[in-house]
Design an enzyme around this catalytic site. Structure first.
Site, PDB file in Angstrom:
ATOM      1  N   HIS A   1       4.739   7.328   2.469  1.00 30.68           N
ATOM      2  CA  HIS A   1       5.559   6.117   2.303  1.00 30.68           C
ATOM      3  C   HIS A   1       4.886   5.125   1.378  1.00 30.68           C
ATOM      4  O   HIS A   1       3.665   5.115   1.235  1.00 30.68           O
ATOM      5  CB  HIS A   1       5.871   5.444   3.658  1.00 30.68           C
TER       6      HIS A   1
ATOM      7  N   TYR B   1       9.685   2.206   9.473  1.00 33.71           N
ATOM      8  CA  TYR B   1       9.747   3.254   8.459  1.00 33.71           C
ATOM      9  C   TYR B   1      11.216   3.603   8.244  1.00 33.71           C
ATOM     10  O   TYR B   1      11.944   3.825   9.211  1.00 33.71           O
ATOM     11  CB  TYR B   1       9.048   4.532   8.934  1.00 33.71           C
TER      12      TYR B   1
ATOM     13  N   HIS C   1       2.288  -0.619  14.774  1.00 38.30           N
ATOM     14  CA  HIS C   1       1.270   0.410  14.688  1.00 38.30           C
ATOM     15  C   HIS C   1       0.043  -0.043  15.476  1.00 38.30           C
ATOM     16  O   HIS C   1      -0.404  -1.187  15.302  1.00 38.30           O
ATOM     17  CB  HIS C   1       0.803   0.607  13.241  1.00 38.30           C
TER      18      HIS C   1
ATOM     19  N   HIS D   1       0.857  -1.187   0.000  1.00 38.91           N
ATOM     20  CA  HIS D   1       0.000   0.000   0.000  1.00 38.91           C
ATOM     21  C   HIS D   1       0.889   1.231   0.000  1.00 38.91           C
ATOM     22  O   HIS D   1       2.116   1.130   0.043  1.00 38.91           O
ATOM     23  CB  HIS D   1      -0.913   0.029   1.245  1.00 38.91           C
TER      24      HIS D   1
END
Lengths: 311, 311, 311, 311
Positions: free
Chosen positions: C216, C257, C248, C154
């Site tokens: 991202h 990240y 998360h 995604h």
């Protein structure tokens, strides 16, 4: 031979600003089992894979930190021998009578030049685990109660004179140095990871001006998955995390540093190198500790708290 | 003190029916690194986290099995001392000159009453790992080449007179007994898991009429996830699996038993209990070994091959 | 029915400040496979479990960021239908001829009110995976080449008018809202996690004054163990990490990240909730996003970079 | 669009030879939560990540097996549409009034040519999970109660006429075929893995002479680590295991097959491929199913129980 003399970290006594709050944390969140309370009000706990009566002792105090760190030795003859050698080296030693700690034999106590009280003892009541000793069970629900480490694994202590500490641990107590960090632009070993077994480490020291300080006590987790689960449970109980989940370059172990309710740092740790006395220690520079990922592989930076926050 | 005398399993020499096929398996499928070949045609290999020159030695032979199993000891003085004690005990010992195995010092060899050749040696060239010794890298691609165990961990050997073997390992070599199995309706210890460290085991024996047999050599994996990955890679290379993935009740380790191309059983193993000489050994009954999950937690049954297929 | 219309994220075109450096990162460090280059110099890559020709397209540019994000739809009739509905809604659409992207059919492109170019396409060459389509292999070495995500999963995009974006994705494109964050002291949805499947999310938006920004692109990892391994490999290649490893709270996925060499943020992500259109979305407050662990379960704090660093 | 029509497996009703024994297993060993009992004595349960009122319904019976399998659909209009299409296809349908199952709306029931009763329903009470819907908690102890699967995932059903079943599921119900097995020396599809989502599968069928049989109901685990933990807990409760822990080649999922106290097979399953309707199905030969590892990657053999033991 093989494993002789000092066998393993056996207990640590921690100071709690609010004892019952501390008990709720170590028992209900970390998931240790309460195994006793003594007349002085101290609370004794053990992890699910530990078989001796206790490894963590909590007491009420007005400042946080560690009172003493104890190692199990193979025999009472070892106590006599270590006493003689420590005295020969100019260290004062003290005998603490059996029973002063619950279910624990006589302890030989001495103060390191770093300001920490170290104890050796040969006897502690074997209480066993919930697996049992005969045809043990494959699983017990204690493995999943709270964060549920397998064992108290080691501590990292801060204080002066770590060169003297290294000498005492290796020459007298028979430890080997697994990894170390040299100070900036120096050959001086400012941080030591010391072993009495083939674990990644059994005790560690970092040079620090103030004596007798605790950086963290560490608890061993079975896997990286379980370290991650520890973070979830910490979050569910609003436990403040210092660093991690990440990997230490030093020891290659998975880690989270966090704080207990009194402000003592603890670690949930997994994996880690094996170490042996015949293998040369792994050498880290000061830059390696920070930018080289010695402390934090994922972020490769020095965290200021690592150097400044101790109890 | 602490870790002294016998330190760790150091090498095992295995017989290959087709040497190059064996090399392809141990190097390319298991993922060991080839570190040398000698004038006799033997091939030397090591795992990615091992720092000595080799742990596995392969040679061409017309039957499979193990030639000898070697332990690293702390010093050459240990060799002399063990030699004297073994001879006092009536065992014949032999000195094999330095260099007979590549990069390896003098070896003290003796035959156990179980028919296995055991060696002790104090010197083997430290070659290090690909991480390096100074500010080591956080990762190297060697960790993912093939099944990629961290180290040769232990072997399980089959032969007679395991009571004598237990005595020699504990009284002379300083090992402790971590777990054992008693024979059906008997107090006789028919299977032994022995440690010179705080690992789950460093060598193990099962009673068997034929002397000198190999049940399996075992390789240590970092996690259950990696044991599962090992099964995938075995499948991709059509390696025949005997048992697993499952957990052993004995040692609580994750496991797969499978066969190398010559028919020697090997294990990919993870986790496992810690053990110490002061803790009482865990006792398994014969029923516990089978129906109690000592061998196979998931299936809780005796696998016939466990008792009958050795090389 | 069941899965219809928009099926999945299919590709994203990213701008590289140094194309070959970018290729080395996405191919050799992240571990995607290069599947083609076109006349315009663009480089096409796919992950090991993807079966279409490519998912990531890199091009040389003088600023970082994302050119467009494409979804695969079930049929060319879907393109016509979506074109009509988007136009009815006042959006301008554009047809890009087949072949403009390698091995890709005609694309329907439109600009979201957030300033992002979205594409729909019905055809892309099926190239398959290295497992094969008939009696597939149980494992291929491509699973371990570099960080080795399974798939492009995604993207999170930053721009204005996310209320309009929510309406377009749910009313026209058939997505459902899985989770959202309301702005401080407000009912306004400032962040959206949107799904066209039962994954945790297929695309996400955060309100931001500047249009068309990339927060991202995310790559799916098989397990937490593999997310941790990703951190090791990032460290070995000196890839700078922004946040993680952590979980998360939003989506419950494991995450790191980090930044590619051009400064585009990417994520290595694992697990995550399943979502369905009939289930009410999970609602996060602004405090929940920060102190509640929506962004970072372990640390439960807002990271300033999350809100400010986009490309 | 996107996810429409049939959304997901919603419930299965299982027959227990001893209802309370069954409840103890599904609730206390598997770790589902009991959410209700009805006037007919049926017991309703759900997994910790499920948000509808129940997924498993148990009833007392004198033979084991499955009564019916229900799918949640997006709307009651879908019920009408599917009813019409199923009738057009010659299938008899039946409406079961709302409330016949606790907290469940009207159900449309039909019998497949394989002899299985399938239900579609549009309404079931949303009860949520223990995480909550607003700023959800990062962890709840329900994640560790027993084996603790996230959800009921799918079932594998045995019966005749699977060609007709394939046609009904794909042409009428909108499923896609993810993987299939052809019979020996034949192009006939003898086993089907069918999806209404992008999961590895939502329902599966194997050709079998006797109609209406249950091979297994499957529960989704978060990781391979959790599948291994499931084996430990099964062992601790003496649950008999059929196959595993291993990986299926089909779906690439981690698996254990075991039996509930009534003899119904259940699975603890993790991972698994993603699937989409536009991707060609993966084709397995009969040899691929056995020797090719379709059933059991580690052992690559047909287990006789797979073909013969159903309820």
């Amino acid at each position: 031979m093989a494993l002789t003399g000092v066998l393993r970290p056996g207990h640590v006594q921690l100071r709690m600003l609010d004892l019952e709050e501390g008990v709720r944390f170590y028992r209900d969140v970390l998931g240790l089992e309460e195994t006793g309370r003594d007349a002085a009000g101290r609370v004794y706990l053990k992890a699910w894979d530990e078989r001796d009566h206790h490894s963590i002792v909590l007491r009420q105090a007005d400042r946080a930190g560690m009172d003493f760190f104890g190692f199990k030795v193979a025999s009472s003859a070892d106590l006599d021998r270590f006493e003689a050698e420590l005295r020969d080296d100019g260290l004062k030693t003290e005998r603490i009578p059996a029973g002063e700690l619950l279910e624990t034999g006589e302890r030989l106590r001495f103060e390191l030049p770093s300001g920490h009280l170290i104890e050796l003892y040969a006897e502690k009541t074997f209480v066993g685990s919930h697996f049992g000793q005969k045809d043990p069970k494959p699983w017990t629900p204690h493995q999943d109660r709270g964060i549920a480490p397998m064992r108290f694994d080691h501590a990292l202590l801060y204080g002066p004179n770590v060169d003297r500490v290294l000498d005492i641990f290796t020459r007298i107590l028979g430890f080997h140095l697994a990894e170390y960090v040299t100070l900036p632009d120096s050959d001086v070993k400012g941080a030591l990871w010391l072993c009495c077994s083939n674990k990644a480490h059994d005790i560690a020291f970092v040079i620090h001006p103030e004596p007798g300080k605790l950086h963290h006590v560490s608890f061993y987790m079975e896997s990286i998955d379980r370290v991650f689960r520890a973070a979830d449970i910490m979050a569910a109980h609003d436990i403040k995390v210092d660093i991690g989940p990440t990997r230490h370059g030093i020891t290659r172990g998975g880690t989270i540093y966090a704080w207990d309710p009194s402000g003592n740092r603890f670690e949930t740790f997994s994996g880690g190198n094996s170490s042996y006395p015949d293998l040369p220690p792994i050498a880290w520079t000061w830059e390696g500790l920070g930018e080289g990922g010695g402390l934090d592989v994922a972020h490769r930076t020095m965290h200021e708290t690592f150097l400044t926050v101790v109890t």
